[in-house]
Design a protein around this motif. Structure first.
Motif, PDB file in Angstrom:
ATOM      1  N   ALA A 142       0.824  -1.204   0.000  1.00  0.00           N
ATOM      2  CA  ALA A 142       0.000   0.000   0.000  1.00  0.00           C
ATOM      3  C   ALA A 142       0.862   1.259   0.000  1.00  0.00           C
ATOM      4  O   ALA A 142       0.595   2.219  -0.734  1.00  0.00           O
ATOM      5  CB  ALA A 142      -0.930  -0.005   1.205  1.00  0.00           C
ATOM      6  N   ILE A 143       1.910   1.257   0.804  1.00  0.00           N
ATOM      7  CA  ILE A 143       2.783   2.434   0.905  1.00  0.00           C
ATOM      8  C   ILE A 143       3.591   2.612  -0.369  1.00  0.00           C
ATOM      9  O   ILE A 143       3.785   3.727  -0.858  1.00  0.00           O
ATOM     10  CB  ILE A 143       3.696   2.311   2.135  1.00  0.00           C
ATOM     11  CG1 ILE A 143       2.847   2.393   3.411  1.00  0.00           C
ATOM     12  CG2 ILE A 143       4.770   3.395   2.137  1.00  0.00           C
ATOM     13  CD1 ILE A 143       3.587   2.017   4.674  1.00  0.00           C
ATOM     14  N   GLU A 144       4.054   1.516  -0.950  1.00  0.00           N
ATOM     15  CA  GLU A 144       4.852   1.607  -2.176  1.00  0.00           C
ATOM     16  C   GLU A 144       4.023   2.017  -3.383  1.00  0.00           C
ATOM     17  O   GLU A 144       4.568   2.433  -4.405  1.00  0.00           O
ATOM     18  CB  GLU A 144       5.539   0.265  -2.453  1.00  0.00           C
ATOM     19  CG  GLU A 144       6.681  -0.042  -1.483  1.00  0.00           C
ATOM     20  CD  GLU A 144       7.365  -1.358  -1.783  1.00  0.00           C
ATOM     21  OE1 GLU A 144       6.746  -2.199  -2.476  1.00  0.00           O
ATOM     22  OE2 GLU A 144       8.505  -1.551  -1.331  1.00  0.00           O
ATOM     23  N   ALA A 145       2.690   1.930  -3.272  1.00  0.00           N
ATOM     24  CA  ALA A 145       1.822   2.302  -4.385  1.00  0.00           C
ATOM     25  C   ALA A 145       1.626   3.810  -4.490  1.00  0.00           C
ATOM     26  O   ALA A 145       1.060   4.295  -5.467  1.00  0.00           O
ATOM     27  CB  ALA A 145       0.461   1.623  -4.240  1.00  0.00           C
ATOM     28  N   TYR A 150       7.490   7.104  -2.342  1.00  0.00           N
ATOM     29  CA  TYR A 150       8.341   7.401  -1.189  1.00  0.00           C
ATOM     30  C   TYR A 150       9.736   6.812  -1.424  1.00  0.00           C
ATOM     31  O   TYR A 150       9.898   5.848  -2.181  1.00  0.00           O
ATOM     32  CB  TYR A 150       7.766   6.794   0.092  1.00  0.00           C
ATOM     33  CG  TYR A 150       6.465   7.405   0.543  1.00  0.00           C
ATOM     34  CD1 TYR A 150       6.430   8.671   1.110  1.00  0.00           C
ATOM     35  CD2 TYR A 150       5.265   6.702   0.408  1.00  0.00           C
ATOM     36  CE1 TYR A 150       5.231   9.229   1.543  1.00  0.00           C
ATOM     37  CE2 TYR A 150       4.057   7.256   0.833  1.00  0.00           C
ATOM     38  CZ  TYR A 150       4.057   8.516   1.400  1.00  0.00           C
ATOM     39  OH  TYR A 150       2.865   9.058   1.816  1.00  0.00           O
ATOM     40  N   SER A 151      10.737   7.368  -0.754  1.00  0.00           N
ATOM     41  CA  SER A 151      12.066   6.771  -0.792  1.00  0.00           C
ATOM     42  C   SER A 151      12.011   5.444  -0.050  1.00  0.00           C
ATOM     43  O   SER A 151      11.098   5.190   0.751  1.00  0.00           O
ATOM     44  CB  SER A 151      13.087   7.696  -0.127  1.00  0.00           C
ATOM     45  OG  SER A 151      12.859   7.757   1.278  1.00  0.00           O
ATOM     46  N   GLN A 152      12.991   4.579  -0.289  1.00  0.00           N
ATOM     47  CA  GLN A 152      13.014   3.287   0.385  1.00  0.00           C
ATOM     48  C   GLN A 152      13.135   3.457   1.892  1.00  0.00           C
ATOM     49  O   GLN A 152      12.547   2.699   2.667  1.00  0.00           O
ATOM     50  CB  GLN A 152      14.173   2.434  -0.137  1.00  0.00           C
ATOM     51  CG  GLN A 152      14.094   0.970   0.285  1.00  0.00           C
ATOM     52  CD  GLN A 152      12.810   0.298  -0.180  1.00  0.00           C
ATOM     53  OE1 GLN A 152      12.340   0.520  -1.289  1.00  0.00           O
ATOM     54  NE2 GLN A 152      12.210  -0.507   0.685  1.00  0.00           N
ATOM     55  N   ASP A 153      13.897   4.477   2.319  1.00  0.00           N
ATOM     56  CA  ASP A 153      14.007   4.762   3.749  1.00  0.00           C
ATOM     57  C   ASP A 153      12.640   5.085   4.346  1.00  0.00           C
ATOM     58  O   ASP A 153      12.274   4.578   5.413  1.00  0.00           O
ATOM     59  CB  ASP A 153      14.949   5.944   3.983  1.00  0.00           C
ATOM     60  CG  ASP A 153      16.415   5.525   4.004  1.00  0.00           C
ATOM     61  OD1 ASP A 153      16.672   4.312   3.887  1.00  0.00           O
ATOM     62  OD2 ASP A 153      17.283   6.395   4.144  1.00  0.00           O
ATOM     63  N   ASP A 154      11.879   5.938   3.647  1.00  0.00           N
ATOM     64  CA  ASP A 154      10.563   6.314   4.143  1.00  0.00           C
ATOM     65  C   ASP A 154       9.613   5.121   4.169  1.00  0.00           C
ATOM     66  O   ASP A 154       8.811   4.970   5.100  1.00  0.00           O
ATOM     67  CB  ASP A 154       9.971   7.428   3.277  1.00  0.00           C
ATOM     68  CG  ASP A 154      10.625   8.773   3.530  1.00  0.00           C
ATOM     69  OD1 ASP A 154      11.230   8.934   4.606  1.00  0.00           O
ATOM     70  OD2 ASP A 154      10.547   9.650   2.654  1.00  0.00           O
ATOM     71  N   ARG A 188      -9.590  -6.136  -3.436  1.00  0.00           N
ATOM     72  CA  ARG A 188      -8.440  -5.709  -4.236  1.00  0.00           C
ATOM     73  C   ARG A 188      -7.222  -6.562  -3.873  1.00  0.00           C
ATOM     74  O   ARG A 188      -6.765  -6.537  -2.725  1.00  0.00           O
ATOM     75  CB  ARG A 188      -8.141  -4.229  -3.987  1.00  0.00           C
ATOM     76  CG  ARG A 188      -7.000  -3.676  -4.849  1.00  0.00           C
ATOM     77  CD  ARG A 188      -6.890  -2.172  -4.694  1.00  0.00           C
ATOM     78  NE  ARG A 188      -8.081  -1.505  -5.210  1.00  0.00           N
ATOM     79  CZ  ARG A 188      -8.919  -0.771  -4.472  1.00  0.00           C
ATOM     80  NH1 ARG A 188      -8.707  -0.628  -3.174  1.00  0.00           N
ATOM     81  NH2 ARG A 188      -9.970  -0.198  -5.022  1.00  0.00           N
ATOM     82  N   PRO A 189      -6.632  -7.306  -4.818  1.00  0.00           N
ATOM     83  CA  PRO A 189      -5.489  -8.188  -4.521  1.00  0.00           C
ATOM     84  C   PRO A 189      -4.174  -7.409  -4.408  1.00  0.00           C
ATOM     85  O   PRO A 189      -3.212  -7.679  -5.124  1.00  0.00           O
ATOM     86  CB  PRO A 189      -5.491  -9.151  -5.710  1.00  0.00           C
ATOM     87  CG  PRO A 189      -6.042  -8.339  -6.839  1.00  0.00           C
ATOM     88  CD  PRO A 189      -7.085  -7.434  -6.226  1.00  0.00           C
ATOM     89  N   LEU A 190      -4.136  -6.452  -3.519  1.00  0.00           N
ATOM     90  CA  LEU A 190      -2.959  -5.606  -3.357  1.00  0.00           C
ATOM     91  C   LEU A 190      -1.753  -6.444  -2.942  1.00  0.00           C
ATOM     92  O   LEU A 190      -1.813  -7.195  -1.974  1.00  0.00           O
ATOM     93  CB  LEU A 190      -3.248  -4.545  -2.287  1.00  0.00           C
ATOM     94  CG  LEU A 190      -2.229  -3.428  -2.123  1.00  0.00           C
ATOM     95  CD1 LEU A 190      -2.141  -2.597  -3.394  1.00  0.00           C
ATOM     96  CD2 LEU A 190      -2.605  -2.543  -0.942  1.00  0.00           C
ATOM     97  N   GLY A 191      -0.665  -6.320  -3.693  1.00  0.00           N
ATOM     98  CA  GLY A 191       0.541  -7.068  -3.375  1.00  0.00           C
ATOM     99  C   GLY A 191       0.592  -8.457  -3.981  1.00  0.00           C
ATOM    100  O   GLY A 191       1.561  -9.176  -3.794  1.00  0.00           O
ATOM    101  N   GLY A 192      -0.471  -8.853  -4.689  1.00  0.00           N
ATOM    102  CA  GLY A 192      -0.496 -10.190  -5.277  1.00  0.00           C
ATOM    103  C   GLY A 192      -1.366 -11.147  -4.490  1.00  0.00           C
ATOM    104  O   GLY A 192      -1.795 -10.859  -3.364  1.00  0.00           O
TER     105      GLY A 192
END
Length: 291
Positions: A142-145, A150-154, A188-192
């Protein structure tokens, strides 16, 4: 020496994303600056160079300088190793408590502190599965979407913070927790598929807890009282309460009794319009069977 140092592989920033200090978090900046200063003073007091100290604790020299300069948040293992190498008698390890709090974003800490004190929490979510209910994998997806990303750190900081808030389920005595989730995000199949299945399984686990009421708002409801957005209500042991809604009072937290009454009316109506808890769990079981 640590296993990292024994193999000659010293940790760098790339090995530990998500441990940067939030420059807008004044308290956090002050805590990490103090911790870094103490680490540097202890190291210099025993006459160790940064490079030698880094090898002893399994970190590169550049990371040592950044931690001592208050630019990076030290991990718990770093503080434990530093305490041992510098023979600090537990003083450095003891700083893990404050450092752990600083790892999480300021807003999330404030929310977590309120949730930790609440004796009753009611939450309606319209677009997502509530953060308190998300698996780490679902939270990451969800956050990576988000756009812009966002940066990887965030991402790492936000996932860790969201999961840390879920310690509320381990409280004793347990608070009363009520959730109303919309049907659409559950489908919703978020993330697979595997992440989706595990998320549905987690909802079933939580929904069977004695202190949790989990309900689903079916999509076929023509209209209901949550169309303005999410609603959150937190009640405390002293009789006070805090509420927030996307569609009321500009989304600001409110504690005025008249404003709280409006939010309670909306949330109560939403619960009445949603499927009962038992039917909601059966509904989620059917979704799981379809994956």
């Amino acid at each position: 020496m640590t296993a990292e140092a024994d193999t000659g592989r010293l940790k760098t920033e790339a090995d530990e994303p998500g441990w940067e200090v939030d420059p807008d978090d004044e308290w956090g900046v002050a805590v990490i600056a103090t911790v870094g200063r103490q680490l540097k003073l202890r190291r210099e007091a025993v006459g160790m160079r940064a490079a030698d100290f880094g090898k002893a604790v399994g970190y590169g020299e550049d990371m040592v300088y950044k931690i001592e300069g208050g630019k990076r948040i030290p991990q718990p293992q770093y503080l434990d190793n530093a305490d041992r190498v510098l023979r600090a008698g537990g003083l450095l390890s003891a700083m893990k408590v404050d450092v752990e709090k600083v790892r999480y974003p300021k807003k999330v800490r404030a929310l977590g502190e309120m949730e930790a004190k609440a004796v009753e929490i009611g939450l309606y979510e319209c677009n997502i599965i509530a953060g308190l209910l998300q698996t780490p994998e679902h939270a990451r997806a969800a956050i990576e979407a988000a756009q812009p990303p966002y940066s990887q750190d965030d991402v790492e900081r936000m996932v860790a913070a969201r999961v840390a808030r879920q310690s509320i389920f381990e409280r004793d005595p347990a608070p009363a927790l009520g959730f109303v989730l919309e049907e659409a995000p559950l489908r919703r199949p978020l993330g697979g598929t595997m992440v989706w299945r595990r998320q549905l399984e987690r909802l079933l686990e939580v929904g069977q807890m004695r202190n949790v009421t989990l309900q689903v708002m079916p999509t076929h409801r023509e209209v209901h009282s949550g169309l303005d957005g999410r609603i959150e209500l937190l009640k405390f042991a002293d009789g006070t309460a805090v509420g927030r809604s996307d569609g009321a009072f500009s989304g600001r937290p409110v504690s005025d009794l008249r404003q709280l009454r409006i939010l309670e009316l909306r949330y109560g109506t939403i619960r009445a319009q949603a499927l009962p808890p038992g039917e909601s769990l059966v509904f989620i079981e059917h979704l799981l069977g379809e994956t």
